[in-house]
Design an enzyme around this catalytic site. Sequence first.
Site, short mmCIF file in Angstrom:
data_model
loop_
_atom_site.label_atom_id
_atom_site.label_comp_id
_atom_site.label_asym_id
_atom_site.label_seq_id
_atom_site.Cartn_x
_atom_site.Cartn_y
_atom_site.Cartn_z
CE LYS A 180 33.94 8.77 56.77
NZ LYS A 180 32.64 9.32 56.48
N GLY A 237 36.91 12.87 65.67
CA GLY A 237 35.57 12.33 65.99
C GLY A 237 35.45 12.12 67.42
CB THR A 239 36.04 8.71 72.97
OG1 THR A 239 36.52 10.03 73.27
CG2 THR A 239 37.05 7.69 73.65
N GLY A 242 37.47 6.61 67.47
CA GLY A 242 38.84 6.85 67.51
C GLY A 242 39.60 5.30 68.16
CD GLU A 259 43.31 16.66 67.86
OE1 GLU A 259 43.14 16.82 68.79
OE2 GLU A 259 44.70 16.94 67.40
CB CYS A 293 35.91 18.84 70.42
SG CYS A 293 36.88 19.80 69.57
CD GLU A 394 31.88 15.02 72.97
OE1 GLU A 394 31.86 13.87 72.61
OE2 GLU A 394 32.93 16.00 72.68
P1 NAP Z 1 32.25 10.09 64.81
O1 NAP Z 1 30.64 9.34 64.92
O2 NAP Z 1 33.35 9.50 65.69
O3 NAP Z 1 32.42 10.35 63.43
C1 NAP Z 1 33.62 10.83 63.11
C2 NAP Z 1 33.92 10.39 61.71
O4 NAP Z 1 34.43 9.05 61.53
C3 NAP Z 1 32.92 10.31 60.61
O5 NAP Z 1 33.39 10.74 59.31
C4 NAP Z 1 32.42 9.00 60.23
O6 NAP Z 1 31.89 8.67 59.26
C5 NAP Z 1 33.73 8.39 60.60
N1 NAP Z 1 33.52 6.86 61.11
C6 NAP Z 1 32.52 6.38 62.00
N2 NAP Z 1 33.09 5.11 62.17
C7 NAP Z 1 34.21 4.84 61.66
C8 NAP Z 1 34.98 3.67 61.44
N3 NAP Z 1 34.60 2.55 62.05
N4 NAP Z 1 36.02 3.47 60.97
C9 NAP Z 1 36.33 4.79 60.17
N5 NAP Z 1 35.75 5.98 60.41
C10 NAP Z 1 34.54 5.98 60.82
O7 NAP Z 1 31.81 11.68 65.52
P2 NAP Z 1 31.20 12.63 64.89
O8 NAP Z 1 29.67 12.39 65.82
O9 NAP Z 1 31.08 12.85 63.42
O10 NAP Z 1 31.54 13.86 65.73
C11 NAP Z 1 31.41 14.26 67.04
C12 NAP Z 1 32.53 13.92 67.70
O11 NAP Z 1 33.78 14.78 67.05
C13 NAP Z 1 32.74 14.39 69.30
O12 NAP Z 1 32.95 13.48 69.98
C14 NAP Z 1 33.52 15.53 69.11
O13 NAP Z 1 34.15 15.98 70.58
C15 NAP Z 1 34.54 15.14 68.21
N6 NAP Z 1 35.29 16.13 67.69
C16 NAP Z 1 36.62 16.31 68.30
C17 NAP Z 1 37.51 17.12 67.81
C18 NAP Z 1 38.77 17.51 68.38
O14 NAP Z 1 39.68 18.05 67.84
N7 NAP Z 1 38.97 16.89 69.49
C19 NAP Z 1 36.90 18.24 66.86
C20 NAP Z 1 35.73 18.14 66.72
C21 NAP Z 1 34.93 17.03 67.01
P3 NAP Z 1 30.21 8.90 59.14
O15 NAP Z 1 29.63 9.90 59.92
O16 NAP Z 1 30.04 9.08 58.05
O17 NAP Z 1 29.61 7.57 59.44
#
Ligand code: NAP
Length: 499
Positions: A180, A237, A239, A242, A259, A293, A394
Amino acid sequence: MLSFPAADVPDEALVAGSWRRGAGAPVETVDPATGLAIATVHAVTVEEVAEAAEGAARAAADPGWRSLLPHRRARLLHRIADLIEETAEQLAALQTADTGKALTETRALVASAAGTFRYTAAALETAEESITPSRGDYLTMSVFEPVGVVGAINPWNSPVASDAQKLAPALAAGNAVLLKPAEWTPLVSLALGRLVTRALAELGLPPGLLSVLPGRGSVVGDAIVRHPCVGKVTFTGGTATGRTIAHAAADKTMPVSLELGGKSPTIVLADADIEQALAGVMFGVFSSSGQSCIAGSRLFVARERYDAFVGELVARVRKLRVGPGTSPDTQVAPLVHHRHRDTVAGYVDLARSEGARVLCGGSAPEGEAYRDGAYYLPTVLDGLDNASRTCQEEIFGPVLVALPFDDEEDLVRMANDSVYGLACGIWTRDHRAAWRIARRVDAGTVWINTYKQFSIATPFGGLKDSGLGREKGRDGMRAYQRQKSLYWGTSDAPLPWAN
Ligand code: NAP
Protein backbone atom coordinates in the site's frame (compact mmCIF):
# COMPACT_ATOMS: atom_id res chain seq x y z
CA MET A 1 9.08 17.89 -16.93
CA LEU A 2 8.21 14.21 -17.07
CA SER A 3 10.48 12.36 -19.45
CA PHE A 4 7.84 9.83 -20.44
CA PRO A 5 4.44 10.17 -22.19
CA ALA A 6 1.56 11.19 -19.91
CA ALA A 7 -0.38 8.20 -21.28
CA ASP A 8 2.17 5.96 -19.56
CA VAL A 9 1.54 7.32 -16.05
CA PRO A 10 0.32 4.28 -14.11
CA ASP A 11 -3.12 4.96 -12.67
CA GLU A 12 -4.65 1.52 -12.20
CA ALA A 13 -4.52 -0.66 -9.11
CA LEU A 14 -3.10 -4.19 -9.18
CA VAL A 15 -5.54 -6.54 -7.42
CA ALA A 16 -4.57 -10.22 -7.25
CA GLY A 17 -2.90 -10.11 -10.66
CA SER A 18 -5.52 -7.98 -12.42
CA TRP A 19 -4.91 -4.34 -13.40
CA ARG A 20 -8.02 -2.26 -13.03
CA ARG A 21 -9.39 1.07 -11.90
CA GLY A 22 -10.03 0.79 -8.15
CA ALA A 23 -13.72 0.82 -7.27
CA GLY A 24 -13.16 3.48 -4.58
CA ALA A 25 -12.94 7.28 -4.68
CA PRO A 26 -10.72 9.07 -7.21
CA VAL A 27 -7.65 10.79 -5.80
CA GLU A 28 -5.75 13.35 -7.85
CA THR A 29 -1.99 13.17 -7.45
CA VAL A 30 -0.29 16.51 -7.87
CA ASP A 31 3.20 17.61 -8.90
CA PRO A 32 4.22 19.67 -5.87
CA ALA A 33 6.56 21.83 -7.98
CA THR A 34 3.71 23.14 -10.11
CA GLY A 35 0.51 22.30 -8.27
CA LEU A 36 -0.72 20.61 -11.47
CA ALA A 37 -2.43 17.21 -11.47
CA ILE A 38 -0.35 14.33 -12.85
CA ALA A 39 -2.92 11.56 -12.67
CA THR A 40 -6.13 10.48 -11.02
CA VAL A 41 -5.81 7.18 -9.20
CA HIS A 42 -8.94 5.49 -7.88
CA ALA A 43 -8.60 3.97 -4.43
CA VAL A 44 -9.42 0.31 -3.97
CA THR A 45 -12.27 -0.68 -1.67
CA VAL A 46 -12.20 -2.89 1.39
CA GLU A 47 -13.77 -5.64 -0.76
CA GLU A 48 -10.91 -5.32 -3.25
CA VAL A 49 -8.39 -5.57 -0.40
CA ALA A 50 -10.10 -8.84 0.60
CA GLU A 51 -9.93 -10.06 -3.00
CA ALA A 52 -6.22 -9.19 -3.14
CA ALA A 53 -5.53 -10.88 0.21
CA GLU A 54 -7.32 -14.07 -0.79
CA GLY A 55 -5.54 -14.07 -4.16
CA ALA A 56 -2.23 -13.54 -2.36
CA ALA A 57 -2.93 -16.45 -0.02
CA ARG A 58 -3.59 -18.71 -3.04
CA ALA A 59 -0.45 -17.49 -4.81
CA ALA A 60 1.68 -17.96 -1.68
CA ALA A 61 0.41 -21.55 -1.34
CA ASP A 62 0.91 -22.36 -5.04
CA PRO A 63 3.38 -25.27 -5.16
CA GLY A 64 5.13 -23.59 -8.11
CA TRP A 65 6.06 -20.75 -5.76
CA ARG A 66 6.15 -22.42 -2.37
CA SER A 67 8.59 -25.11 -3.42
CA LEU A 68 10.62 -22.93 -5.78
CA LEU A 69 14.27 -23.39 -4.93
CA PRO A 70 16.12 -20.37 -3.56
CA HIS A 71 18.33 -19.87 -6.62
CA ARG A 72 15.21 -19.81 -8.80
CA ARG A 73 13.48 -17.31 -6.51
CA ALA A 74 16.67 -15.27 -6.73
CA ARG A 75 16.20 -15.16 -10.51
CA LEU A 76 12.93 -13.32 -9.98
CA LEU A 77 14.68 -10.71 -7.84
CA HIS A 78 17.46 -10.27 -10.41
CA ARG A 79 14.89 -9.90 -13.19
CA ILE A 80 13.05 -7.20 -11.22
CA ALA A 81 16.41 -5.44 -10.70
CA ASP A 82 17.10 -5.64 -14.47
CA LEU A 83 13.72 -4.07 -15.23
CA ILE A 84 14.26 -1.30 -12.66
CA GLU A 85 17.64 -0.52 -14.22
CA GLU A 86 16.18 -0.55 -17.75
CA THR A 87 13.48 1.94 -16.74
CA ALA A 88 15.56 3.89 -14.22
CA GLU A 89 15.17 7.30 -15.85
CA GLN A 90 11.38 6.98 -16.11
CA LEU A 91 11.08 5.79 -12.51
CA ALA A 92 13.25 8.66 -11.26
CA ALA A 93 11.28 11.21 -13.27
CA LEU A 94 8.00 9.74 -12.05
CA GLN A 95 9.11 9.90 -8.42
CA THR A 96 10.33 13.48 -8.86
CA ALA A 97 6.97 14.45 -10.36
CA ASP A 98 5.01 12.67 -7.65
CA THR A 99 7.06 13.60 -4.56
CA GLY A 100 8.84 16.78 -5.67
CA LYS A 101 12.26 15.32 -4.78
CA ALA A 102 15.30 16.44 -6.76
CA LEU A 103 16.16 14.19 -9.71
CA THR A 104 19.67 13.74 -8.36
CA GLU A 105 18.09 12.11 -5.29
CA THR A 106 15.44 10.08 -7.09
CA ARG A 107 18.05 8.67 -9.50
CA ALA A 108 20.08 7.52 -6.50
CA LEU A 109 16.98 6.02 -4.87
CA VAL A 110 16.10 4.07 -8.01
CA ALA A 111 19.66 2.73 -8.23
CA SER A 112 19.49 1.72 -4.58
CA ALA A 113 16.14 -0.04 -5.19
CA ALA A 114 17.73 -2.16 -7.93
CA GLY A 115 20.70 -2.81 -5.62
CA THR A 116 18.32 -3.93 -2.86
CA PHE A 117 16.82 -6.61 -5.14
CA ARG A 118 20.30 -7.80 -6.19
CA TYR A 119 21.70 -7.85 -2.65
CA THR A 120 18.64 -9.72 -1.39
CA ALA A 121 18.96 -12.25 -4.22
CA ALA A 122 22.55 -12.90 -3.13
CA ALA A 123 21.55 -13.15 0.53
CA LEU A 124 18.80 -15.59 -0.44
CA GLU A 125 21.16 -17.80 -2.43
CA THR A 126 23.70 -17.94 0.36
CA ALA A 127 21.33 -18.14 3.35
CA GLU A 128 21.74 -21.25 5.46
CA GLU A 129 19.43 -23.14 7.74
CA SER A 130 21.15 -24.64 10.70
CA ILE A 131 21.58 -27.97 12.38
CA THR A 132 21.78 -27.14 16.07
CA PRO A 133 23.97 -28.98 18.62
CA SER A 134 22.21 -32.05 19.87
CA ARG A 135 21.65 -32.73 23.60
CA GLY A 136 20.29 -36.22 23.14
CA ASP A 137 19.69 -39.03 20.63
CA TYR A 138 18.26 -36.85 17.95
CA LEU A 139 19.27 -34.45 15.26
CA THR A 140 17.80 -30.95 15.63
CA MET A 141 17.54 -28.27 13.05
CA SER A 142 15.98 -24.87 12.55
CA VAL A 143 14.13 -24.16 9.33
CA PHE A 144 12.52 -20.93 8.14
CA GLU A 145 9.17 -20.83 6.38
CA PRO A 146 7.32 -17.95 4.75
CA VAL A 147 4.57 -16.25 6.78
CA GLY A 148 2.35 -16.44 3.67
CA VAL A 149 0.90 -12.99 2.96
CA VAL A 150 2.77 -9.84 3.98
CA GLY A 151 1.13 -6.41 4.17
CA ALA A 152 3.66 -3.68 3.31
CA ILE A 153 2.55 -0.13 4.09
CA ASN A 154 4.76 2.79 3.08
CA PRO A 155 4.89 6.58 3.47
CA TRP A 156 5.32 9.16 0.73
CA ASN A 157 8.87 10.33 1.21
CA SER A 158 10.95 7.76 -0.73
CA PRO A 159 8.51 5.28 -2.26
CA VAL A 160 10.79 3.43 -4.68
CA ALA A 161 13.44 2.74 -2.05
CA SER A 162 10.98 1.86 0.74
CA ASP A 163 9.00 -0.40 -1.59
CA ALA A 164 12.15 -2.28 -2.62
CA GLN A 165 13.25 -2.55 1.00
CA LYS A 166 10.07 -4.46 1.85
CA LEU A 167 9.25 -6.20 -1.41
CA ALA A 168 12.66 -7.79 -2.03
CA PRO A 169 13.05 -9.57 1.33
CA ALA A 170 9.35 -10.48 1.57
CA LEU A 171 9.43 -12.16 -1.87
CA ALA A 172 12.85 -13.69 -1.18
CA ALA A 173 11.38 -15.25 1.95
CA GLY A 174 8.72 -16.94 -0.18
CA ASN A 175 5.69 -14.74 0.54
CA ALA A 176 3.05 -12.89 -1.44
CA VAL A 177 2.81 -9.14 -0.79
CA LEU A 178 0.04 -6.56 -0.54
CA LEU A 179 1.75 -3.19 -1.04
CA LYS A 180 0.00 0.00 0.00
CA PRO A 181 1.58 3.26 -1.13
CA ALA A 182 0.70 6.60 0.48
CA GLU A 183 -2.37 8.29 -0.96
CA TRP A 184 -0.29 11.32 -2.05
CA THR A 185 2.35 9.31 -3.95
CA PRO A 186 1.02 6.06 -5.47
CA LEU A 187 2.65 6.33 -8.92
CA VAL A 188 6.08 4.79 -8.41
CA SER A 189 4.65 1.82 -6.50
CA LEU A 190 2.21 1.21 -9.36
CA ALA A 191 5.07 1.48 -11.88
CA LEU A 192 7.08 -0.99 -9.80
CA GLY A 193 3.99 -3.23 -9.78
CA ARG A 194 4.07 -3.27 -13.60
CA LEU A 195 7.70 -4.39 -13.57
CA VAL A 196 7.07 -7.13 -11.02
CA THR A 197 4.01 -8.31 -12.98
CA ARG A 198 6.18 -8.59 -16.08
CA ALA A 199 8.93 -10.47 -14.27
CA LEU A 200 6.40 -12.90 -12.73
CA ALA A 201 4.85 -13.57 -16.15
CA GLU A 202 8.25 -14.14 -17.79
CA LEU A 203 9.16 -16.70 -15.13
CA GLY A 204 5.75 -18.37 -15.11
CA LEU A 205 5.06 -17.48 -11.46
CA PRO A 206 1.61 -16.76 -9.95
CA PRO A 207 0.53 -13.18 -10.80
CA GLY A 208 -1.23 -12.79 -7.42
CA LEU A 209 2.14 -12.68 -5.62
CA LEU A 210 1.94 -8.88 -5.66
CA SER A 211 -1.01 -6.55 -5.31
CA VAL A 212 -0.54 -2.76 -5.25
CA LEU A 213 -3.47 -1.19 -3.43
CA PRO A 214 -3.78 2.60 -3.52
CA GLY A 215 -6.10 4.41 -1.15
CA ARG A 216 -6.33 6.03 2.26
CA GLY A 217 -4.48 4.43 5.16
CA SER A 218 -7.41 4.43 7.56
CA VAL A 219 -9.46 2.42 5.01
CA VAL A 220 -7.15 0.42 2.73
CA GLY A 221 -4.21 0.18 5.15
CA ASP A 222 -6.48 -0.79 8.02
CA ALA A 223 -8.22 -3.45 5.89
CA ILE A 224 -4.83 -4.97 5.00
CA VAL A 225 -3.74 -5.10 8.64
CA ARG A 226 -6.99 -6.71 9.81
CA HIS A 227 -7.48 -9.22 7.00
CA PRO A 228 -7.21 -12.77 8.37
CA CYS A 229 -5.04 -13.94 5.43
CA VAL A 230 -2.33 -11.37 6.27
CA GLY A 231 0.30 -12.95 8.52
CA LYS A 232 2.73 -10.07 8.97
CA VAL A 233 2.72 -6.32 8.47
CA THR A 234 5.79 -4.29 7.73
CA PHE A 235 5.15 -0.58 8.14
CA THR A 236 7.12 2.60 7.59
CA GLY A 237 5.55 5.88 8.61
CA GLY A 238 4.64 8.05 11.58
CA THR A 239 4.78 6.83 15.18
CA ALA A 240 1.06 7.42 15.85
CA THR A 241 0.07 5.32 12.82
CA GLY A 242 2.60 2.65 13.79
CA ARG A 243 0.98 2.38 17.21
CA THR A 244 -2.51 2.06 15.70
CA ILE A 245 -1.25 -0.76 13.47
CA ALA A 246 0.49 -2.47 16.40
CA HIS A 247 -2.78 -2.42 18.38
CA ALA A 248 -4.69 -3.98 15.47
CA ALA A 249 -1.91 -6.56 15.00
CA ALA A 250 -2.11 -7.48 18.69
CA ASP A 251 -5.75 -8.48 18.19
CA LYS A 252 -4.56 -11.13 15.71
CA THR A 253 -1.31 -11.93 17.55
CA MET A 254 0.41 -10.94 14.31
CA PRO A 255 4.04 -9.81 14.13
CA VAL A 256 4.75 -6.29 12.89
CA SER A 257 7.90 -4.41 11.96
CA LEU A 258 7.71 -0.68 12.49
CA GLU A 259 10.06 1.92 10.98
CA LEU A 260 8.82 5.15 12.54
CA GLY A 261 9.67 8.81 13.06
CA GLY A 262 12.73 10.59 14.41
CA LYS A 263 14.15 13.83 15.75
CA SER A 264 17.79 12.99 15.40
CA PRO A 265 20.62 14.85 17.13
CA THR A 266 23.59 15.96 15.08
CA ILE A 267 26.49 16.83 17.35
CA VAL A 268 29.47 19.12 16.71
CA LEU A 269 32.23 18.75 19.30
CA ALA A 270 34.73 21.57 19.85
CA ASP A 271 37.50 19.78 17.93
CA ALA A 272 35.42 18.92 14.83
CA ASP A 273 36.66 19.51 11.31
CA ILE A 274 34.44 22.54 10.78
CA GLU A 275 34.27 22.41 6.98
CA GLN A 276 33.25 18.76 7.09
CA ALA A 277 30.72 19.37 9.86
CA LEU A 278 29.12 22.35 8.09
CA ALA A 279 28.59 20.36 4.90
CA GLY A 280 27.42 17.27 6.78
CA VAL A 281 24.97 19.10 9.02
CA MET A 282 23.40 20.92 6.06
CA PHE A 283 23.13 17.77 3.96
CA GLY A 284 21.88 15.77 6.95
CA VAL A 285 18.87 17.99 7.53
CA PHE A 286 18.12 19.83 4.27
CA SER A 287 18.54 17.08 1.65
CA SER A 288 15.12 15.71 0.70
CA SER A 289 13.91 19.08 2.04
CA GLY A 290 14.10 17.57 5.52
CA GLN A 291 11.46 14.95 4.65
CA SER A 292 13.57 12.14 5.88
CA CYS A 293 13.05 10.03 9.00
CA ILE A 294 16.76 10.32 9.77
CA ALA A 295 17.01 14.09 9.19
CA GLY A 296 19.52 15.49 11.70
CA SER A 297 17.03 18.10 12.86
CA ARG A 298 18.45 18.93 16.32
CA LEU A 299 21.93 20.47 16.12
CA PHE A 300 24.03 20.43 19.30
CA VAL A 301 27.24 22.51 19.14
CA ALA A 302 29.92 22.86 21.86
CA ARG A 303 29.22 26.21 23.48
CA GLU A 304 32.69 27.65 22.76
CA ARG A 305 32.17 27.08 19.01
CA TYR A 306 28.44 27.76 18.92
CA ASP A 307 28.25 31.37 17.68
CA ALA A 308 30.95 30.95 15.03
CA PHE A 309 29.60 27.61 13.79
CA VAL A 310 25.94 28.60 13.69
CA GLY A 311 26.81 31.99 12.10
CA GLU A 312 28.73 30.31 9.26
CA LEU A 313 26.06 27.62 8.89
CA VAL A 314 23.33 30.22 8.47
CA ALA A 315 25.39 32.10 5.85
CA ARG A 316 25.71 28.88 3.85
CA VAL A 317 22.10 27.80 4.30
CA ARG A 318 21.00 31.16 2.82
CA LYS A 319 22.91 30.21 -0.34
CA LEU A 320 21.30 26.78 -0.81
CA ARG A 321 19.56 26.65 -4.18
CA VAL A 322 15.81 26.16 -3.83
CA GLY A 323 14.03 25.04 -6.99
CA PRO A 324 12.11 22.34 -8.83
CA GLY A 325 13.34 18.78 -8.51
CA THR A 326 13.84 18.60 -12.27
CA SER A 327 16.59 21.26 -12.24
CA PRO A 328 20.12 19.81 -11.90
CA ASP A 329 21.08 22.83 -9.73
CA THR A 330 18.40 22.29 -7.10
CA GLN A 331 19.51 21.43 -3.59
CA VAL A 332 16.23 22.06 -1.76
CA ALA A 333 13.20 20.91 -3.76
CA PRO A 334 9.52 21.50 -2.92
CA LEU A 335 7.83 19.57 -0.15
CA VAL A 336 5.63 16.64 -1.09
CA HIS A 337 2.32 18.48 -0.92
CA HIS A 338 0.96 21.97 -0.28
CA ARG A 339 -0.84 20.68 2.81
CA HIS A 340 2.42 19.33 4.20
CA ARG A 341 4.15 22.66 3.47
CA ASP A 342 1.42 24.32 5.56
CA THR A 343 2.09 21.89 8.42
CA VAL A 344 5.81 22.75 8.33
CA ALA A 345 5.00 26.50 8.25
CA GLY A 346 2.70 25.92 11.24
CA TYR A 347 5.63 24.42 13.17
CA VAL A 348 7.78 27.47 12.48
CA ASP A 349 4.93 29.67 13.75
CA LEU A 350 4.82 27.47 16.85
CA ALA A 351 8.59 27.92 17.28
CA ARG A 352 8.16 31.71 17.13
CA SER A 353 5.47 31.50 19.78
CA GLU A 354 7.84 29.40 21.92
CA GLY A 355 10.44 32.18 21.70
CA ALA A 356 12.65 30.95 18.83
CA ARG A 357 14.89 33.26 16.85
CA VAL A 358 14.51 32.55 13.13
CA LEU A 359 18.10 32.86 11.89
CA CYS A 360 17.21 32.19 8.25
CA GLY A 361 14.24 30.97 6.24
CA GLY A 362 10.98 30.88 8.13
CA SER A 363 8.73 31.36 5.10
CA ALA A 364 8.04 30.19 1.57
CA PRO A 365 10.42 31.70 -0.99
CA GLU A 366 9.14 34.72 -2.87
CA GLY A 367 8.94 35.11 -6.63
CA GLU A 368 6.98 33.95 -9.63
CA ALA A 369 8.98 30.72 -9.98
CA TYR A 370 7.83 29.54 -6.54
CA ARG A 371 4.24 30.79 -6.63
CA ASP A 372 2.46 27.51 -7.41
CA GLY A 373 4.86 25.04 -5.78
CA ALA A 374 4.91 23.63 -2.24
CA TYR A 375 8.22 25.36 -1.44
CA TYR A 376 9.60 26.29 1.97
CA LEU A 377 12.94 27.94 2.65
CA PRO A 378 15.56 26.00 4.60
CA THR A 379 15.17 27.35 8.11
CA VAL A 380 17.51 27.55 11.11
CA LEU A 381 16.07 28.30 14.55
CA ASP A 382 17.72 28.86 17.91
CA GLY A 383 16.97 30.27 21.35
CA LEU A 384 14.75 27.33 22.33
CA ASP A 385 14.85 24.92 25.22
CA ASN A 386 15.26 21.25 24.28
CA ALA A 387 11.99 20.61 26.13
CA SER A 388 10.03 22.86 23.74
CA ARG A 389 7.60 21.23 21.32
CA THR A 390 9.71 22.50 18.41
CA CYS A 391 12.70 20.53 19.73
CA GLN A 392 10.68 17.46 20.65
CA GLU A 393 8.26 16.92 17.76
CA GLU A 394 9.14 15.66 14.31
CA ILE A 395 8.58 18.46 11.77
CA PHE A 396 9.58 16.46 8.68
CA GLY A 397 10.57 19.54 6.74
CA PRO A 398 13.62 21.77 6.14
CA VAL A 399 13.81 23.06 9.72
CA LEU A 400 16.89 22.80 11.95
CA VAL A 401 16.94 23.76 15.63
CA ALA A 402 20.37 24.69 17.06
CA LEU A 403 21.27 24.31 20.76
CA PRO A 404 24.58 24.81 22.60
CA PHE A 405 25.92 22.27 25.10
CA ASP A 406 28.44 22.65 27.93
CA ASP A 407 29.98 19.21 28.40
CA GLU A 408 29.47 15.56 27.46
CA GLU A 409 26.99 14.88 30.28
CA ASP A 410 24.89 17.87 29.27
CA LEU A 411 25.06 16.76 25.62
CA VAL A 412 24.07 13.13 26.19
CA ARG A 413 21.24 14.17 28.54
CA MET A 414 19.76 16.52 25.91
CA ALA A 415 20.39 14.18 22.96
CA ASN A 416 18.54 11.36 24.77
CA ASP A 417 15.77 13.63 26.06
CA SER A 418 13.47 12.64 23.21
CA VAL A 419 10.82 10.00 22.65
CA TYR A 420 12.66 9.09 19.45
CA GLY A 421 15.82 7.04 18.94
CA LEU A 422 16.40 6.69 15.23
CA ALA A 423 19.76 8.24 14.29
CA CYS A 424 22.59 10.46 15.45
CA GLY A 425 25.56 12.24 13.85
CA ILE A 426 28.82 13.05 15.65
CA TRP A 427 31.44 15.42 14.24
CA THR A 428 34.80 15.20 16.02
CA ARG A 429 38.48 14.29 15.55
CA ASP A 430 38.55 12.61 18.98
CA HIS A 431 37.83 8.93 18.34
CA ARG A 432 37.49 8.15 22.05
CA ALA A 433 34.82 10.82 22.54
CA ALA A 434 33.05 9.63 19.39
CA TRP A 435 33.03 6.06 20.72
CA ARG A 436 31.76 7.09 24.17
CA ILE A 437 28.95 9.25 22.82
CA ALA A 438 27.99 6.75 20.11
CA ARG A 439 27.57 4.04 22.75
CA ARG A 440 25.57 6.27 25.13
CA VAL A 441 23.18 7.87 22.69
CA ASP A 442 19.72 6.34 22.09
CA ALA A 443 19.83 5.75 18.34
CA GLY A 444 19.50 2.78 16.02
CA THR A 445 22.14 4.25 13.69
CA VAL A 446 25.08 6.52 14.57
CA TRP A 447 27.20 8.25 11.93
CA ILE A 448 30.64 9.55 12.90
CA ASN A 449 32.10 12.25 10.63
CA THR A 450 29.52 11.42 8.00
CA TYR A 451 25.74 11.44 7.77
CA LYS A 452 22.93 9.78 5.80
CA GLN A 453 25.24 7.17 4.27
CA PHE A 454 23.44 3.88 3.75
CA SER A 455 24.39 0.33 3.00
CA ILE A 456 21.83 -2.35 2.25
CA ALA A 457 24.20 -4.73 4.05
CA THR A 458 23.83 -2.87 7.38
CA PRO A 459 20.68 -3.39 9.47
CA PHE A 460 18.50 -0.31 9.99
CA GLY A 461 15.79 0.52 12.52
CA GLY A 462 14.88 2.60 15.52
CA LEU A 463 14.88 2.54 19.30
CA LYS A 464 12.13 3.91 21.58
CA ASP A 465 9.26 5.52 19.59
CA SER A 466 11.29 5.23 16.37
CA GLY A 467 10.35 1.64 15.79
CA LEU A 468 10.47 -2.09 16.30
CA GLY A 469 12.63 -4.54 14.38
CA ARG A 470 15.32 -4.13 11.75
CA GLU A 471 15.30 -4.04 7.96
CA LYS A 472 18.15 -4.80 5.57
CA GLY A 473 21.30 -6.84 6.11
CA ARG A 474 21.84 -10.53 5.40
CA ASP A 475 19.13 -11.47 7.89
CA GLY A 476 16.60 -8.93 6.56
CA MET A 477 14.51 -11.66 4.96
CA ARG A 478 14.19 -13.57 8.26
CA ALA A 479 11.74 -10.87 9.41
CA TYR A 480 9.35 -12.30 6.81
CA GLN A 481 9.67 -15.91 7.90
CA ARG A 482 8.61 -18.16 10.76
CA GLN A 483 11.23 -20.25 12.44
CA LYS A 484 10.46 -23.91 13.05
CA SER A 485 12.52 -26.43 15.03
CA LEU A 486 12.68 -30.06 13.93
CA TYR A 487 13.82 -33.03 16.05
CA TRP A 488 14.74 -36.27 14.29
CA GLY A 489 15.31 -39.32 16.50
CA THR A 490 18.57 -41.17 15.71
CA SER A 491 18.63 -43.92 18.32
CA ASP A 492 17.21 -47.45 18.32
CA ALA A 493 17.17 -47.39 22.11
CA PRO A 494 13.68 -47.66 23.60
CA LEU A 495 11.95 -44.35 24.27
CA PRO A 496 10.65 -43.61 27.77
CA TRP A 497 7.37 -45.47 28.35
CA ALA A 498 8.21 -47.99 25.62
CA ASN A 499 7.13 -51.53 26.60
P1 NAP B 1 1.84 8.15 8.03
O1 NAP B 1 0.80 9.19 8.01
O2 NAP B 1 2.02 7.35 9.27
O3 NAP B 1 1.48 7.17 6.79
C1 NAP B 1 2.31 6.10 6.42
C2 NAP B 1 1.48 5.08 5.67
O4 NAP B 1 0.51 4.52 6.57
C3 NAP B 1 0.68 5.69 4.52
O5 NAP B 1 0.61 4.77 3.46
C4 NAP B 1 -0.69 5.88 5.17
O6 NAP B 1 -1.71 5.96 4.21
C5 NAP B 1 -0.79 4.63 6.00
N1 NAP B 1 -1.76 4.68 7.10
C6 NAP B 1 -2.29 5.77 7.73
N2 NAP B 1 -3.17 5.37 8.68
C7 NAP B 1 -3.20 4.02 8.66
C8 NAP B 1 -3.92 3.03 9.40
N3 NAP B 1 -4.77 3.35 10.38
N4 NAP B 1 -3.70 1.74 9.12
C9 NAP B 1 -2.83 1.37 8.16
N5 NAP B 1 -2.14 2.26 7.39
C10 NAP B 1 -2.31 3.57 7.65
O7 NAP B 1 3.25 8.73 7.67
P2 NAP B 1 3.61 9.76 6.50
O8 NAP B 1 3.18 11.12 6.90
O9 NAP B 1 3.15 9.20 5.20
O10 NAP B 1 5.21 9.65 6.51
C11 NAP B 1 6.02 10.40 7.34
C12 NAP B 1 6.46 9.58 8.54
O11 NAP B 1 7.15 8.41 8.12
C13 NAP B 1 7.46 10.35 9.39
O12 NAP B 1 7.14 10.19 10.75
C14 NAP B 1 8.79 9.68 9.08
O13 NAP B 1 9.76 9.81 10.08
C15 NAP B 1 8.34 8.28 8.89
N6 NAP B 1 9.36 7.52 8.13
C16 NAP B 1 10.12 6.61 8.82
C17 NAP B 1 11.12 5.91 8.16
C18 NAP B 1 11.97 4.89 8.89
O14 NAP B 1 12.61 4.07 8.22
N7 NAP B 1 12.03 4.90 10.22
C19 NAP B 1 11.34 6.13 6.80
C20 NAP B 1 10.55 7.06 6.14
C21 NAP B 1 9.56 7.75 6.82
P3 NAP B 1 -2.21 7.37 3.57
O15 NAP B 1 -1.06 8.30 3.57
O16 NAP B 1 -2.62 6.96 2.22
O17 NAP B 1 -3.34 7.82 4.40
